[in-house]
Enzyme design. Structure first.
Site, mmCIF file in Angstrom:
data_model
loop_
_atom_site.group_PDB
_atom_site.id
_atom_site.type_symbol
_atom_site.label_atom_id
_atom_site.label_comp_id
_atom_site.label_asym_id
_atom_site.label_seq_id
_atom_site.Cartn_x
_atom_site.Cartn_y
_atom_site.Cartn_z
ATOM 1 C CE LYS A 285 13.507 -2.831 -34.498
ATOM 2 N NZ LYS A 285 14.870 -2.398 -35.356
ATOM 3 C CD GLU A 368 22.392 3.546 -47.307
ATOM 4 O OE1 GLU A 368 21.606 2.612 -46.840
ATOM 5 O OE2 GLU A 368 21.820 4.789 -47.464
ATOM 6 N NE ARG A 396 19.361 4.733 -49.356
ATOM 7 C CZ ARG A 396 17.885 5.205 -49.083
ATOM 8 N NH1 ARG A 396 16.960 4.459 -49.637
ATOM 9 N NH2 ARG A 396 17.645 6.004 -48.290
#
Length: 630
Positions: A285, A368, A396
């Site tokens: 990353k 979640e 969600r």
């Protein structure tokens, strides 16, 4: 900067014909364009820099005009946009009227699926692959998912179905050991172990490639070797080497995600296999920009910055920062308080809490639904969980909030960050729906603080005064009231409506949270036109204190409500119903978001696009008053 390759007609056939040297140049140009654009516009930087070689290799093998390439979340889609005809528009990235920071089917025929939330790619791609098989067409279907998104339950549901179905499809697992924060959980540890076996897997791939070239006997030898290997592996370990193989996918990897030669060979090797394949690709990353490589979390999503010095952190207090400090204060007084987040300890302000109270902090990964039901279980066992999740992501877990929290009246507190408009991330990230769906939840208390002092009082109230579920919704960024002093310096009961200003009786404008600032500007505009009224701010949106609100309205014949949320089921509609039930017989008009697809732009631009800016609201109120008071 003038580019040799980027910005030219990069057709699929041209991309597939590039030499190794040209691919390296193209990757360099992509990184330069991404860094220069994001430094001006803001955006997702580290994830996109890490995906450059992977995207170039992907489009060197697959035909983006025909094949379906489905991104997960879309944080890593900038290279794809630049290579699929959007170079000339790329400077408009995340700006009003410009291209989105995420894949959008309305933006390009080469974007296969709208994204923005996590863990959806494998499900969507499997749907496309099954549709392809039913239609009898021959396009390839590829899902590109990160290791962070792989912690989401939806990804596992899709993998389970994909392996069971034996549908031809490729899943690319982009493993950079990060989501937004560093990854947590069993999947993260599992992938780490797989990364350590790259020598074995590389040898396996090379051997298979060699044997495949042997006429007639090659495939038979491979089958025999695989059978022998599986037998001895089972005798020794009692299991296959990969959870993905156990699920029914053919596993290949780990593969160096920054080596285009190796990637292209791997894609060519697996693309025509008539089984589901998972390619495990290792990337870094922030690759190619030192600051992002060293601190990838800081460069996940960034505001405009100076490329030479990197991102400078602001010391200005924000609503998230105010929550962070409040959580520490409350937790010091009450040992039952625990903190829960979904892979966003930094973004939600929970990182200081995680350092000070590590045994009371739980990062569940991008899950979640699990966060909410786990919190319900902790509440049933006497703890007071505070679950910090952005408004758009909390959607969600709708069923879990309703079924596992509200139906049992569990004392779970939701810190709903990024409520209202969020700016340049656009409609998939705007927090427009939380008031409406939380309003429908039995036993739910909804609080909406205006400033930092109000926010602190809300959480103290939620922890100490409420026995059931509570949601405290607050916006992104800094408070414009920071220097105005506390809203409730004199009023200690947050259930009481607060009269922000009382200039007359022509109208009453009732609002909540940060939108109070827009209503104050509306008041000023109306005042210059000769209309004098009241601005009233409510902190408790559910249950509404109707009798006190009616007392504040008095004998005014016109009530208007304003909010940063959708109209249907919102705060304004609820208040209108309660006022009618309470005996108020004046006119009530609601101002809220009617077009729910408010796309990228600044928050002010989004307010204007939705007709919720002060000038538009003042004009609408003035029209009503002019017509009614004739």
């Amino acid at each position: 900067m003038d580019y040799k390759l980027l910005g030219t007609d990069l057709t699929p056939s041209y991309l597939s014909s590039l030499s190794k040297r040209d691919r390296e140049l193209l990757c360099s140009e992509l990184r330069d364009k991404i860094i220069s654009t994001v430094s001006k516009n803001g955006g997702h930087l580290a994830s996109n820099l890490g995906c450059v070689e992977l995207t170039v290799s992907l489009l060197s093998v697959f035909d983006y005009t025909k094949d379906k390439i489905v991104f997960d979340v879309g944080h890593q889609s900038y290279s794809y946009k630049l290579l699929t005809g959007r170079f000339n528009e790329f400077d408009t990235l995340r700006q009003e009227g410009g291209i989105s920071g995420f894949p959008r089917i309305s933006e390009s025929p080469y974007d296969a699926f709208d994204t923005g939330h996590s863990s959806t790619s494998i499900s969507a791609a499997l749907g496309m692959a099954r549709a392809r098989d039913l239609k009898g067409t021959d396009e390839y279907v590829v899902a590109l998912i990160g290791d962070g998104a792989m912690t989401g339950g939806l990804a596992f549901e899709a993998l389970n179905d994909l392996g069971h179905s034996n549908t031809k499809m490729i899943v690319i697992l982009n493993d950079n050991e990060m989501s937004i924060d560093r990854n947590v959980g069993g999947m993260s540890r599992y992938l780490q172990r797989l990364r350590m076996t790259s020598g074995y897997l590389s040898a396996k791939k090379n051997t298979e490639s060699f044997l495949n070239k042997i006429p007639v006997l090659g495939k038979g030898i491979i089958a025999m070797i695989m059978a022998i290997k599986r037998f001895f592996r089972f005798i020794t370990y009692g299991k296959s080497p990969s959870i993905f193989e156990n699920l029914g996918l053919r596993y290949y990897g780990p593969i160096d995600g920054h080596n285009t030669e190796e990637l292209i060979k791997a894609f060519d090797a697996v693309k025509d296999l008539n089984v589901p394949v998972l390619m495990h690709v290792i990337t870094k990353k922030g690759k190619g920009y030192r600051f992002a490589e060293e601190n990838p979390s800081d460069y996940h999503g960034v505001s405009p910055f100076d490329v030479e010095v990197g991102v400078k952190k602001s010391n200005k207090l924000s609503y998230t920062g105010a929550f962070s400090g409040t959580l520490l204060d409350i937790s010091a007084k009450n040992k039952k308080v625990v903190g829960i987040c979904a892979a966003m300890a930094i973004g939600t302000g929970m990182e200081p809490f995680s350092y000070k109270y590590p045994s009371r902090f739980f990062d569940c990964g991008i899950a979640e639904e699990h966060c909410v039901t786990m919190a319900a279980g902790m509440a049933r066992s006497g703890m007071i969980p505070i679950v910090a999740i952005y408004s758009s992501f909390l959607q969600r877990a709708y069923d879990e909030i309703l079924h596992d929290v509200c139906y049992m009246n569990n004392h779970v507190i939701f810190a709903v960050d990024r409520a209202g408009f969020v700016g340049n991330d656009g409609h998939t990230h705007n927090g427009m729906h939380d008031i409406s769906y939380l309003n429908s939840m039995p036993g739910m208390t909804i609080l909406s603080p205006r400033d930092y002092s109000d926010l602190k009082m809300c959480f103290e109230y939620a922890v100490n005064k409420v026995k059931g579920p509570v949601a405290v919704r607050y916006p992104r960024g800094a408070s414009p009231y920071e220097e105005d002093g506390p809203l409730y310096s004199e009023i200690k009961d947050i259930n009481k409506p607060h009269v922000v200003s009382d200039e007359g009786n022509d109208y009453v404008l009732i609002t909540t949270g940060l939108y109070c600032k827009v209503c104050e500007k509306t008041r000023d505009i109306l005042s210059t036109n000769g209309y004098k009224g009241k601005v009233v701010c409510l902190t408790v949106l559910k249950p509404l204190n109707t009798s006190d609100i009616i007392d504040v309205i008095g004998d005014s014949r016109f009530v208007f409500t304003g909010e940063e949320g959708i109209l249907a089921g919102g705060f304004g509609e609820s208040l209108k119903l309660e006022l009618t039930r309470g005996g108020y017989n004046g006119r009530v008009d609601n101002f809220a978001v009617e077009n729910q697809m408010i796309r990228a732009g600044t928050v002010d631009q989004q307010l204007k696009a939705s007709g919720l800016d002060a000038e538009t609201i003042a004009s609408k109120i003035r029209k009503v008053l002019t017509e009614e008071l004739k």
